[in-house]
Design an enzyme around this catalytic site. Structure first.
Site, PDB file in Angstrom:
ATOM      1  N   ASP A   1      -3.045  30.626  20.661  1.00 12.16           N
ATOM      2  CA  ASP A   1      -3.483  30.590  22.060  1.00 12.16           C
ATOM      3  C   ASP A   1      -4.910  31.092  22.243  1.00 12.16           C
ATOM      4  O   ASP A   1      -5.491  31.690  21.333  1.00 12.16           O
ATOM      5  CB  ASP A   1      -2.509  31.393  22.945  1.00 12.16           C
ATOM      6  CG  ASP A   1      -2.009  32.668  22.287  1.00 12.16           C
ATOM      7  OD1 ASP A   1      -2.662  33.143  21.339  1.00 12.16           O
ATOM      8  OD2 ASP A   1      -0.966  33.192  22.717  1.00 12.16           O
TER       9      ASP A   1
ATOM     10  N   ASN B   1       7.942  40.550  28.187  1.00 11.72           N
ATOM     11  CA  ASN B   1       8.858  39.672  28.935  1.00 11.72           C
ATOM     12  C   ASN B   1       9.480  38.602  28.035  1.00 11.72           C
ATOM     13  O   ASN B   1      10.107  37.670  28.525  1.00 11.72           O
ATOM     14  CB  ASN B   1       8.119  39.006  30.108  1.00 11.72           C
ATOM     15  CG  ASN B   1       6.988  38.099  29.655  1.00 11.72           C
ATOM     16  OD1 ASN B   1       6.727  37.969  28.449  1.00 11.72           O
ATOM     17  ND2 ASN B   1       6.306  37.462  30.600  1.00 11.72           N
TER      18      ASN B   1
ATOM     19  N   HIS C   1       7.761  36.525  26.039  1.00 14.40           N
ATOM     20  CA  HIS C   1       6.950  35.332  25.767  1.00 14.40           C
ATOM     21  C   HIS C   1       6.572  35.250  24.290  1.00 14.40           C
ATOM     22  O   HIS C   1       6.424  36.267  23.621  1.00 14.40           O
ATOM     23  CB  HIS C   1       5.711  35.252  26.683  1.00 14.40           C
ATOM     24  CG  HIS C   1       4.605  36.214  26.396  1.00 14.40           C
ATOM     25  ND1 HIS C   1       3.832  36.785  27.384  1.00 14.40           N
ATOM     26  CD2 HIS C   1       4.099  36.700  25.247  1.00 14.40           C
ATOM     27  CE1 HIS C   1       2.918  37.574  26.850  1.00 14.40           C
ATOM     28  NE2 HIS C   1       3.051  37.547  25.552  1.00 14.40           N
TER      29      HIS C   1
ATOM     30  N   GLU D   1       5.509  31.595  28.830  1.00 18.44           N
ATOM     31  CA  GLU D   1       6.164  32.591  29.671  1.00 18.44           C
ATOM     32  C   GLU D   1       7.616  32.169  29.932  1.00 18.44           C
ATOM     33  O   GLU D   1       7.979  31.006  29.718  1.00 18.44           O
ATOM     34  CB  GLU D   1       5.406  32.700  31.004  1.00 18.44           C
ATOM     35  CG  GLU D   1       3.943  33.132  30.857  1.00 18.44           C
ATOM     36  CD  GLU D   1       3.750  34.635  30.569  1.00 18.44           C
ATOM     37  OE1 GLU D   1       4.682  35.287  30.072  1.00 18.44           O
ATOM     38  OE2 GLU D   1       2.648  35.132  30.836  1.00 18.44           O
TER      39      GLU D   1
HETATM   40  C1  F6R Z   1      -1.068  36.442  20.924  1.00 17.62           C
HETATM   41  C2  F6R Z   1       0.204  35.966  21.471  1.00 17.62           C
HETATM   42  C3  F6R Z   1       1.082  36.858  22.290  1.00 17.62           C
HETATM   43  C4  F6R Z   1       1.265  38.243  21.655  1.00 17.62           C
HETATM   44  C5  F6R Z   1       2.174  39.092  22.517  1.00 17.62           C
HETATM   45  C6  F6R Z   1       2.302  40.506  21.971  1.00 17.62           C
HETATM   46  O1  F6R Z   1      -1.713  35.417  20.200  1.00 17.62           O
HETATM   47  O2  F6R Z   1       0.528  34.844  21.281  1.00 17.62           O
HETATM   48  O3  F6R Z   1       2.337  36.240  22.432  1.00 17.62           O
HETATM   49  O4  F6R Z   1       1.796  38.107  20.378  1.00 17.62           O
HETATM   50  O5  F6R Z   1       1.675  39.159  23.823  1.00 17.62           O
HETATM   51  O6  F6R Z   1       1.071  41.163  22.056  1.00 17.62           O
HETATM   52  P1  F6R Z   1       0.864  42.596  21.405  1.00 17.62           P
HETATM   53  O7  F6R Z   1       0.968  42.420  19.929  1.00 17.62           O
HETATM   54  O8  F6R Z   1      -0.541  42.993  21.816  1.00 17.62           O
HETATM   55  O9  F6R Z   1       1.926  43.474  21.954  1.00 17.62           O
END
Ligand code: F6R
Length: 253
Positions: free
Chosen positions: A66, A135, A137, A142
């Site tokens: 992403d 959440n 995701h 989402e």
């Molecule tokens: C990042 C991504 C997100 C993160 C998720 C957890 O490329 O795709 O899904 O993996 O938000 O983020 P952290 O590791 O910062 O808790």
């Protein structure tokens, strides 16, 4: 499906060793990469190991999950800059094989379609790394995202923007939308490692365990994947039933 380790450092050792193995076995492997706090120790360990072993990373291809819409890859809070800092700038990769969605693409929908096609044209992702949001995701898919979705533009939820504001000087400047690989793009990876560390992830991990696969909890799609592993530290596993947490104790004697 759960692999439980004492702490993020032992997870980094394990995942880094998996990556090194994959690349040694197939130097032109296609990897799916994630950003975020969870991945930082993993990439740091991998860089160390790859340097020590003089691993040839020049032929591998990668696709990041992403990128924020509206940020160039040079913007310090972009995922492009994150990857440069933690991985791409640290080892002799071939930059032309490293792919991130372009948050500045003029036609975002056309760009998303090409991104997903490009993954397929490269033969598909052999190993996908994932983190998980509070959440549930994965990527920026989402809750409620259809399991058959492809790479697309997504409006970020308020909770996700708040979670990610820790990386921005001004919380109000967290972009409102992002490009993400779709659920089906992720599901088509041959193998998936989802990593969750820290007690903040414990409730969503416990919910994942309780739920069957449902679009309301994106992470739960992995229950339908034949080769997905959920890699946890003790803190993230702390709300799982004892019999699952004890597997680690048993494995470690
Ligand atoms: C990042 C991504 C997100 C993160 C998720 C957890 O490329 O795709 O899904 O993996 O938000 O983020 P952290 O590791 O910062 O808790």
């Amino acid at each position: 499906m759960f692999l439980i380790f004492p702490d993020p450092a032992s997870i980094a050792d394990y995942v880094s060793a998996v990556l090194v193995d994959k690349i040694n076995n197939k130097p032109d492997v296609v990897l799916g990469l994630a950003t975020g706090g969870t991945m930082e120790p993993v990439y740091a360990r991998f860089v160390e190991q790859a340097r020590r072993q003089q691993l040839d990373v020049s032929r591998l291809t990668s696709f990041n999950l992403d990128e924020y819409v509206g940020l160039s890859a040079h913007h310090p809070q972009s995922y492009g800059a994150y990857m440069q800092q933690h991985l791409f700038g640290q080892l002799p990769f071939d930059a032309s094989r490293l792919h991130l969605p372009d948050g500045l693409a003029a036609d975002l929908d056309a760009h998303c379609q090409r991104y997903a096609e490009n993954i397929r044209q490269c033969g598909g992702i052999a190993l996908q790394l994932l983190g998980v949001g509070g959440n549930g995701h994965i990527g920026f898919n989402e809750p409620g995202t259809p399991f058959n979705s492809r790479c697309h533009v997504v409006q970020l939820s308020e909770g996700t923007r708040q979670d990610n504001s820790r990386f921005f000087d001004e919380p109000a400047t967290v972009p409102a939308s992002a490009i993400t690989m779709g659920m089906q793009d992720i599901m088509e990876a041959s193998e998936i490692l989802l990593i969750a560390t820290g007690e903040k992830k414990a409730p969503i991990v416990a919910e994942f365990h309780r739920q069957s696969a449902t679009e309301a909890l994106p992470m739960s799609m992995l229950k339908q994947h034949p080769r997905a592993r959920i890699i946890l530290d003790d803190a993230a596993a702390s709300l799982l039933p004892d019999e699952i947490r004890h597997q680690r104790l048993a494995a470690n004697g």
